[in-house]
Write an enzyme that holds these catalytic residues in place. Structure first.
Site: not given
Length: 381
Positions: A89, A336, A366
């Site tokens: 990510c 996201h 994270c």
């Protein structure tokens, strides 16, 4: 070492799954932000030393070095290289850090960093469809844990004592803040509209107005029957791209650019890959030390909302002012798009800092496997 500045940052709207951006090829979506970056800065793309592009699911439409094909799709000179990186990510946040490191070292002078993910076209987990990336030794080291982020989110909620109501309250707040930011025009200038041929997408599509804890209570847990994590308090599956221009302060002056911010420090940290999502806590401590700053000097924090317990645990451990945490909403409301999210977050944060005269901002993300990036920037102007 030279001073590294962020001369410009742009992003597409973040499209919801199978929404307005689903029909756009990832290279073409990337090309839009690359072209907009050059247009807004009057930059000759021929002087760009490299394009460093984040992308997580590098298969199908996003395979074979999507960073390079994005450069070609933008119509930039063939002499401009491009590469693609994956730190889960945090891929585009890491791309920005790599770009800053290249400029700091003196090896390169003008670098574009960012990323793309069109999850409607390349589904989450597509890259794992033909195998298991962590293998028996890594799995065996952690008692056969599957390294599932949803289960990790459940473990984080359990460790910090966040019940269903608490995580749902946070999720509602994310939507409320995002809706307020949209209504105030906070995102308008930073967004590059996307003309799909059928429609023009101008705004983030994921915000659910009127969300309430009572409405979220009707959603079933996604990972454990007795769990607290569900679709409503998790980040949205999304489509999007973003790009950031980094150079030296001297080169910016030469090019007639007015930088948004100074790159103060970047850090990456490893953490327990079972809890997995707690990496932003040590990464924050690490980047503040590198920047020579205290937590209370930071005026805004962007902590990616992979799941509601992530920013909640981060806030509980750091003691940061909750009013400064994700003030524009986050991935629960705004989406996201994995490989693009780091650059999207930075773009949102930079404009918020400019609009509210905030000197220092800190962003942290994270990442799958138990790592996290953190970046500190300083407003200029």
């Amino acid at each position: 070492m030279p001073e590294v500045v962020i001369a410009a940052a742009v992003r597409t709207p973040v499209g919801k799954r199978n929404g307005g951006l689903a029909g756009v090829h990832p290279a073409d979506l990337s090309a839009l932000v690359l072209a907009a970056l050059a247009e807004r800065t009057n930059l000759d793309p021929a002087i760009v030393d490299d394009v460093i592009w984040g992308c997580v699911s590098q298969v199908g439409d996003q395979s074979s070095n999507i960073g390079r094909y994005s450069v070609l799709a933008a119509g930039w000179p063939e002499s401009v290289p491009g590469t693609t990186i994956n730190r889960a990510c945090g891929s585009s946040q890491q791309a920005i850090d790599f770009a800053a490191q290249a400029v700091l070292s003196g090896q390169q002078e003008v670098v574009v960093a960012g990323g793309v993910e069109v999850m409607s076209r390349v589904p989450l987990g597509a890259a794992r469809a033909t195998g298991q990336p962590y293998g028996p030794k890594a799995s065996g080291r952690y008692a056969g844990f599957s390294f599932n982020q949803g289960l990790s989110a459940e473990l984080v909620a359990q460790k910090w004592g966040f019940d269903r109501t608490r995580v749902d309250e946070y999720s509602v707040l994310s939507h409320e803040r995002a809706a307020a930011a949209q209504d105030a025009g906070a995102f308008t200038e930073q967004i590059v509209s996307v003309d799909t041929g059928d429609r023009v997408v101008t705004a983030d599509e994921g915000v659910r107005r009127g969300s309430t804890v009572a409405k979220l209570a009707g959603l079933k847990p996604a990972f454990r029957d007795d769990g607290v994590i569900h679709a409503g308090n998790s980040s949205q599956i999304s489509d999007g791209a973003a790009a950031v221009l980094l150079t030296t302060a001297a080169k910016a002056r030469e090019l007639g650019l007015t930088p948004l911010a100074r790159y103060r420090a970047g850090a990456v940290a490893g953490s327990d890959p079972v809890l997995m999502l707690t990496g932003p806590i040590p990464a924050t401590e690490k980047v503040l030390k590198k920047a020579g700053l205290a937590l209370d000097q930071i005026g805004v924090f962007e902590v990616n909302e992979a799941f509601a317990p992530v920013p909640l645990a981060w806030q509980a451990e750091t003691g940061a002012d909750p009013a400064l945490l994700n003030p524009l909403g986050g991935a629960i409301a705004l989406g996201h798009p994995l490989g693009a999210s780091g650059a999207v977050l930075l773009t949102r944060m930079l404009y918020h800092m400019r609009d509210n005269d905030i000197r220092y901002g800190l962003q942290t993300m994270c990442e799958g496997g138990g790592t996290a990036n953190a970046t500190v920037v300083e407003l200029l102007g």
